[in-house]
Design a protein around this motif. Structure first.
Motif, PDB file in Angstrom:
ATOM      1  N   ASP A   3       3.686   4.794 -34.587  1.00 26.00           N
ATOM      2  CA  ASP A   3       4.696   4.207 -33.712  1.00 26.00           C
ATOM      3  C   ASP A   3       4.265   4.294 -32.256  1.00 26.00           C
ATOM      4  OD1 ASP A   3       6.884   3.735 -35.790  1.00 26.00           O
ATOM      5  OD2 ASP A   3       6.522   5.878 -36.017  1.00 26.00           O
ATOM      6  N   ALA A   4       3.663   5.401 -31.882  1.00 28.49           N
ATOM      7  CA  ALA A   4       3.175   5.543 -30.507  1.00 28.49           C
ATOM      8  C   ALA A   4       2.114   4.502 -30.193  1.00 28.49           C
ATOM      9  CB  ALA A   4       2.624   6.950 -30.290  1.00 28.49           C
ATOM     10  N   PHE A   5       1.258   4.198 -31.175  1.00 20.84           N
ATOM     11  CA  PHE A   5       0.194   3.230 -30.931  1.00 20.84           C
ATOM     12  C   PHE A   5       0.735   1.814 -30.741  1.00 20.84           C
ATOM     13  CE2 PHE A   5      -2.760   6.487 -31.625  1.00 20.84           C
ATOM     14  CZ  PHE A   5      -3.994   6.017 -31.173  1.00 20.84           C
ATOM     15  N   PHE A   6       1.871   1.503 -31.343  1.00 15.30           N
ATOM     16  CA  PHE A   6       2.440   0.171 -31.192  1.00 15.30           C
ATOM     17  C   PHE A   6       3.506   0.104 -30.098  1.00 15.30           C
ATOM     18  CE2 PHE A   6       0.464  -0.491 -35.344  1.00 15.30           C
ATOM     19  CZ  PHE A   6      -0.070  -1.759 -35.159  1.00 15.30           C
ATOM     20  N   ALA A   7       3.810   1.207 -29.446  1.00 13.92           N
ATOM     21  CA  ALA A   7       4.821   1.192 -28.384  1.00 13.92           C
ATOM     22  C   ALA A   7       4.476   0.213 -27.260  1.00 13.92           C
ATOM     23  CB  ALA A   7       5.027   2.607 -27.836  1.00 13.92           C
ATOM     24  N   PRO A   8       3.209   0.117 -26.813  1.00 11.38           N
ATOM     25  CA  PRO A   8       2.910  -0.879 -25.774  1.00 11.38           C
ATOM     26  C   PRO A   8       3.148  -2.320 -26.234  1.00 11.38           C
ATOM     27  CG  PRO A   8       1.184   0.790 -25.865  1.00 11.38           C
ATOM     28  CD  PRO A   8       2.047   0.990 -27.072  1.00 11.38           C
ATOM     29  N   ALA A  50      10.839  -3.446 -32.555  1.00  9.12           N
ATOM     30  CA  ALA A  50      10.388  -3.375 -31.163  1.00  9.12           C
ATOM     31  C   ALA A  50      11.501  -2.849 -30.266  1.00  9.12           C
ATOM     32  CB  ALA A  50       9.918  -4.748 -30.691  1.00  9.12           C
ATOM     33  N   GLN A  51      12.718  -3.334 -30.470  1.00  8.64           N
ATOM     34  CA  GLN A  51      13.838  -2.856 -29.658  1.00  8.64           C
ATOM     35  C   GLN A  51      14.144  -1.397 -29.936  1.00  8.64           C
ATOM     36  OE1 GLN A  51      15.341  -4.753 -27.173  1.00  8.64           O
ATOM     37  NE2 GLN A  51      16.125  -2.716 -26.669  1.00  8.64           N
ATOM     38  N   ARG A  52      13.968  -0.983 -31.185  1.00 11.05           N
ATOM     39  CA  ARG A  52      14.197   0.421 -31.544  1.00 11.05           C
ATOM     40  C   ARG A  52      13.241   1.337 -30.763  1.00 11.05           C
ATOM     41  NH1 ARG A  52      13.356   0.008 -37.063  1.00 11.05           N
ATOM     42  NH2 ARG A  52      15.252  -1.237 -37.025  1.00 11.05           N
ATOM     43  N   LEU A  53      11.989   0.914 -30.644  1.00  9.25           N
ATOM     44  CA  LEU A  53      11.047   1.687 -29.846  1.00  9.25           C
ATOM     45  C   LEU A  53      11.467   1.722 -28.383  1.00  9.25           C
ATOM     46  CD1 LEU A  53       7.517   0.653 -31.207  1.00  9.25           C
ATOM     47  CD2 LEU A  53       8.782   2.758 -31.674  1.00  9.25           C
ATOM     48  N   LEU A  54      11.863   0.583 -27.851  1.00 14.11           N
ATOM     49  CA  LEU A  54      12.266   0.526 -26.449  1.00 14.11           C
ATOM     50  C   LEU A  54      13.478   1.409 -26.169  1.00 14.11           C
ATOM     51  CD1 LEU A  54      11.869  -3.306 -25.809  1.00 14.11           C
ATOM     52  CD2 LEU A  54      10.382  -1.489 -24.945  1.00 14.11           C
ATOM     53  N   ASN A  55      14.331   1.604 -27.160  1.00 14.64           N
ATOM     54  CA  ASN A  55      15.551   2.393 -26.981  1.00 14.64           C
ATOM     55  C   ASN A  55      15.324   3.899 -27.068  1.00 14.64           C
ATOM     56  OD1 ASN A  55      17.038   0.048 -26.667  1.00 14.64           O
ATOM     57  ND2 ASN A  55      17.764   0.013 -28.782  1.00 14.64           N
ATOM     58  N   LEU A  56      14.142   4.325 -27.497  1.00 15.81           N
ATOM     59  CA  LEU A  56      13.883   5.766 -27.575  1.00 15.81           C
ATOM     60  C   LEU A  56      14.050   6.404 -26.202  1.00 15.81           C
ATOM     61  CD1 LEU A  56      10.655   5.797 -29.786  1.00 15.81           C
ATOM     62  CD2 LEU A  56      12.939   6.548 -30.490  1.00 15.81           C
ATOM     63  N   PRO A  57      14.686   7.581 -26.115  1.00 17.46           N
ATOM     64  CA  PRO A  57      14.859   8.228 -24.804  1.00 17.46           C
ATOM     65  C   PRO A  57      13.545   8.408 -24.045  1.00 17.46           C
ATOM     66  CG  PRO A  57      16.248   9.295 -26.434  1.00 17.46           C
ATOM     67  CD  PRO A  57      15.389   8.328 -27.191  1.00 17.46           C
ATOM     68  N   ALA A  58      12.488   8.773 -24.750  1.00 13.40           N
ATOM     69  CA  ALA A  58      11.204   8.958 -24.068  1.00 13.40           C
ATOM     70  C   ALA A  58      10.677   7.631 -23.523  1.00 13.40           C
ATOM     71  CB  ALA A  58      10.188   9.589 -25.013  1.00 13.40           C
ATOM     72  N   MET A  59      10.868   6.539 -24.271  1.00 14.60           N
ATOM     73  CA  MET A  59      10.450   5.227 -23.781  1.00 14.60           C
ATOM     74  C   MET A  59      11.288   4.817 -22.575  1.00 14.60           C
ATOM     75  SD  MET A  59       7.922   3.375 -25.177  1.00 14.60           S
ATOM     76  CE  MET A  59       8.273   1.653 -25.546  1.00 14.60           C
ATOM     77  N   GLN A  60      12.571   5.104 -22.614  1.00 13.71           N
ATOM     78  CA  GLN A  60      13.414   4.797 -21.472  1.00 13.71           C
ATOM     79  C   GLN A  60      12.974   5.582 -20.238  1.00 13.71           C
ATOM     80  OE1 GLN A  60      16.243   2.572 -21.088  1.00 13.71           O
ATOM     81  NE2 GLN A  60      15.065   1.733 -22.810  1.00 13.71           N
ATOM     82  N   GLN A  61      12.574   6.831 -20.437  1.00 12.02           N
ATOM     83  CA  GLN A  61      12.058   7.619 -19.318  1.00 12.02           C
ATOM     84  C   GLN A  61      10.803   6.971 -18.736  1.00 12.02           C
ATOM     85  OE1 GLN A  61      11.180  11.769 -20.165  1.00 12.02           O
ATOM     86  NE2 GLN A  61       9.983  11.981 -18.276  1.00 12.02           N
ATOM     87  N   TRP A  62       9.864   6.599 -19.624  1.00 13.05           N
ATOM     88  CA  TRP A  62       8.628   5.948 -19.164  1.00 13.05           C
ATOM     89  C   TRP A  62       8.952   4.676 -18.372  1.00 13.05           C
ATOM     90  CZ3 TRP A  62       3.275   6.920 -19.810  1.00 13.05           C
ATOM     91  CH2 TRP A  62       2.436   5.841 -19.490  1.00 13.05           C
ATOM     92  N   LEU A  63       9.817   3.828 -18.916  1.00 14.27           N
ATOM     93  CA  LEU A  63      10.143   2.567 -18.276  1.00 14.27           C
ATOM     94  C   LEU A  63      10.819   2.783 -16.933  1.00 14.27           C
ATOM     95  CD1 LEU A  63      11.416   0.659 -21.434  1.00 14.27           C
ATOM     96  CD2 LEU A  63       9.324   0.154 -20.163  1.00 14.27           C
ATOM     97  N   ASN A  64      11.755   3.706 -16.864  1.00 14.87           N
ATOM     98  CA  ASN A  64      12.459   3.964 -15.607  1.00 14.87           C
ATOM     99  C   ASN A  64      11.510   4.500 -14.538  1.00 14.87           C
ATOM    100  OD1 ASN A  64      14.948   3.112 -16.612  1.00 14.87           O
ATOM    101  ND2 ASN A  64      15.522   5.160 -17.297  1.00 14.87           N
ATOM    102  N   GLU A  65      10.612   5.385 -14.952  1.00  7.80           N
ATOM    103  CA  GLU A  65       9.656   5.932 -13.992  1.00  7.80           C
ATOM    104  C   GLU A  65       8.638   4.870 -13.575  1.00  7.80           C
ATOM    105  OE1 GLU A  65       8.197   9.485 -15.842  1.00  7.80           O
ATOM    106  OE2 GLU A  65      10.103  10.553 -15.555  1.00  7.80           O
ATOM    107  N   ALA A  66       8.298   3.976 -14.494  1.00  8.13           N
ATOM    108  CA  ALA A  66       7.397   2.875 -14.144  1.00  8.13           C
ATOM    109  C   ALA A  66       8.026   1.972 -13.086  1.00  8.13           C
ATOM    110  CB  ALA A  66       7.058   2.067 -15.394  1.00  8.13           C
TER     111      ALA A  66
END
Length: 227
Positions: free
Chosen positions: A159-164, A184-200
């Protein structure tokens, strides 16, 4: 404690993979973000990475580079990196390796960018083949191992490899069948992904070659970054 060297969260798909894996598995690490410089080569990365590329993991005096090598290094030391089930683990390793070494049209035509929405000028035959393969691979994993993640009930390295790819699907509004789009949306909704996106989105650095490459893909619909 591990030190993970990464580049701009806005652009660095390779950095995202081990960062997300460490976050999701609650493996302690410190983040060392070193922004890209201008141009294709990054000589300042040689200070921490033998290849001059990110990501790079430091474990005391040991240096581990390349996202797949980092994943396997972590798997030797922590449970949950790969699925416990033999069939799921074998499939997950194959799928991650395919992502690591393939999907060239997707990579080249849809560079990762966390801060924009683009309307693609076109989806050519090579890109459509990659999208079809992504959809088939995701749907195979979800149906074969029961979801909600690719190799079963728990998030793992595949899952980490397909997150991008999930970020690319959003950024370029790429068409996928419903099960793949929902994953794809499920990955985007992960709290860690949200942290990455917000910090980006809050990053102060822009790298001109990345911006030019990404905006060349089509029409800018929305810039999500903070002013």
């Amino acid at each position: 404690m591990y030190q993970l060297y990464i580049a701009n969260k806005l652009y660095s798909s390779w950095s995202l993979r081990p960062w997300l894996l460490l976050k999701q598995l609650a493996i302690p690490f410190t983040e060392q973000l070193v922004p890209f410089g201008e141009g294709a080569t990054q000589p300042h990365f040689l200070q921490f990475s033998p290849t001059g590329k990110v990501p790079c993991l430091h474990d005391a005096e040991r240096t581990i580079w390349d996202s797949l090598a980092i994943t396997e290094y972590l798997a030797e030391r922590h449970t949950g990196v790969w699925p416990q089930d033999d069939d799921a683990r074998a499939w997950a390793r194959c799928a991650a390796a395919e992502m690591h070494s393939g999907f060239f049209a997707l990579r080249q035509q849809c560079g990762m960018h966390c801060g924009v929405l683009i309307e693609m000028a076109q989806i050519d035959a090579a890109l459509q083949r990659d999208l079809d393969r992504v959809a088939a691979l995701w749907q195979e994993g979800l149906s074969r191992f029961g979801g909600p993640f690719l190799a079963g009930a728990r998030f793992s390295a595949v899952d980490a490899f397909f997150a991008p790819v999930a970020i690319r699907v959003r950024a370029y509004q790429l068409p996928l069948p419903t099960p793949a789009a929902e994953y794809a949306q499920r990955l985007l909704n992960l709290p860690a992904m949200q942290q990455w996106l917000n910090e980006a989105l809050a990053e102060p650095w822009l790298e001109p070659s990345h911006e030019t490459e990404i905006l060349a893909a089509g029409r800018l619909v929305q810039d999500l970054r903070q002013p």
